[in-house]
Design an enzyme around this catalytic site. Structure first.
Site, PDB file in Angstrom:
ATOM      1  N   HIS A   1      48.154  38.940  37.503  1.00  0.00           N
ATOM      2  CA  HIS A   1      47.891  40.334  37.860  1.00  0.00           C
ATOM      3  C   HIS A   1      46.381  40.619  37.887  1.00  0.00           C
ATOM      4  CE1 HIS A   1      47.886  44.730  37.572  1.00  0.00           C
ATOM      5  NE2 HIS A   1      49.093  44.666  38.116  1.00  0.00           N
TER       6      HIS A   1
ATOM      7  N   GLU B   1      44.597  43.180  37.060  1.00  0.00           N
ATOM      8  CA  GLU B   1      44.009  43.763  35.840  1.00  0.00           C
ATOM      9  C   GLU B   1      43.747  42.677  34.797  1.00  0.00           C
ATOM     10  OE1 GLU B   1      46.381  46.812  33.855  1.00  0.00           O
ATOM     11  OE2 GLU B   1      45.320  46.376  31.988  1.00  0.00           O
TER      12      GLU B   1
END
Ligand code: F3S
Length: 411
Positions: A124, A126
């Site tokens: 991901h 993030e």
């Protein structure tokens, strides 16, 4: 059928902030705005942003000095930020403040000599940015297997555990417990954000009491996928859908208790659209969807205008007056700019309704009652307040109740 809509829905603070920054930048500068990967994980929103001029790029080489670049809500690595600065691009930072907080927690703890464990999805955006702040003194753990492998290791530093902001609460707590057994002097900072927590708690509370659950949101959205997973464990008939068209009415029974929730990057209207579609399963819902169709609206507008003009009877006058009110108020009440449903607001069909309603009211002013002009100004005033984001959804409803009283008085 009993349909319940999630209380916590619509864009979360970080997503709303990112979209606002995009739209304001595009409006003020009339230049394309580049982003590394999608700004948020929702295809409907990304498509709208791209229609407005946001272009997705993959590498710094795709940029030239002076270009405008938006940093998405998931954040970027310090290395990439440095490269962008060196390239001479103009940066607009839409990193969510909650994500930025986790970045600084990692940075500080690594500077203090700790080893950081991030409980999150490895691939991901993030998490990829977060781990870069650990500068080699950290690890991302995505599943139990990785956790088991990690606790076999000897780590000579004190450990600090943080979470991806959209992590599942239960999983984070479970992993922390296991880590605590192995590393008793562990520091735990629960960095799961409020928007994620509230949505997850609500799903835990409602999914078990429902026969069917729809989780609306991007298929790549981490927080939406977690809502789906949590719900699926509690209600077998849980569906993760991105668009209204994916709702299969054959899977719904007329007596089902339906719960509809949405991820933090899902516009509020997307959830309402799904609810309207589900309501089509029942008779009244079918009628409502027919009444809400564009064809019906245009046909009714022409029909009521022509008849009102030909026969100056009070019944037609009142019908037209209320139809005008319906058009205007229904189009405005669809929007809740507090949740930045700006795209729906800009969509031609909704705006068309509003404009048609106003034209109808002006028409009535000219041919029947000058007092209706007051309503025209009233609606334009409410439109202004909404477009400037000056009133809340509850206040919008209040304004419309007032408008119907005014209409009765004028009629
Ligand atoms: Fe930020 Fe949480 Fe939304 S981290 S982007 S407020 S889901």
């Amino acid at each position: 059928m009993n349909i319940k809509l999630a209380k916590y829905a619509g864009f979360c603070m970080g997503v709303r902030r990112a979209i606002t920054l995009c739209m304001n930048t595009l409006k003020q500068n009339k230049k394309p705005l580049y982003s590394f990967g999608p700004i948020i994980h929702n295809n409907v929103v990304i498509q709208e942003l791209s229609n407005h001029g946001v272009k997705i790029i993959e590498k710094v080489d795709d940029l030239k000095s002076g270009d405008y670049v938006i940093i998405r809500s998931h954040g970027i690595s310090p290395v990439l930020r440095k490269e962008l600065k060196e390239k001479g691009v103009i940066i607009f930072d839409a990193t969510c403040p909650k994500v930025a907080r986790v970045q600084s927690i990692i940075k500080k703890n690594v500077a203090d000599g700790l080893f950081v464990v991030i409980i999150g999805d490895k691939g991901h955006a993030e998490t990829k940015a977060l781990i870069s702040y650990a500068e080699g003194s950290g690890i991302v753990i995505s599943n139990e297997e990785e956790l088991r492998d990690f606790i076999k290791k000897d780590i000579d530093k004190q450990i600090c555990v943080v979470a991806q902001t959209t992590q599942e609460i239960e999983l984070f707590e479970k992993f922390c417990k296991i880590l605590k057994n192995k590393f008793p002097n562990l520091i735990i900072v629960n960095t799961i954000c409020d928007a994620t927590r509230r949505r997850q708690f609500e799903v835990v509370e409602k999914a078990g009491k429902s026969d069917l659950v729809f989780v609306v949101g991007g298929k790549h959205s981490a927080n939406t996928t977690r809502l789906y997973e949590i719900s699926k464990n509690l209600c077998d008939k849980t569906y993760h859908i991105e668009k209204t068209e994916e709702v299969d009415l054959n899977k719904i029974n007329k007596k089902d208790r339906v719960f509809i929730t949405a991820g933090a990057s899902t516009p509020l209207w997307a959830m309402y659209d799904v609810a309207s579609k589900v309501k089509e399963k029942v008779f009244l819902g079918k009628i409502k969807s027919l009444l809400g169709s564009k064809t019906f609206l245009v046909f009714s507008f022409i029909f009521s205008s022509v008849i009102s003009f030909l026969i100056k009877g009070s019944a037609f006058y009142i019908f037209s007056l209320f139809f005008g009110l319906f058009l205007t108020s229904s189009s405005l009440s669809l929007y809740n700019l507090k949740n930045l449903d700006i795209f729906k607001f800009n969509s031609s069909s909704s705006l068309l309704r509003f404009v048609l309603g106003i034209i109808l009211l002006i028409f009535l002013t000219l041919f029947y009652n000058i007092g209706i002009l007051f309503l025209v100004f009233y609606f334009l005033f409410v439109f202004y307040l909404i477009s400037k984001n000056l009133i809340s959804k509850r206040q919008i409803k209040f304004f419309f109740v007032i408008s119907y009283y005014l209409a009765i008085l004028i009629a």
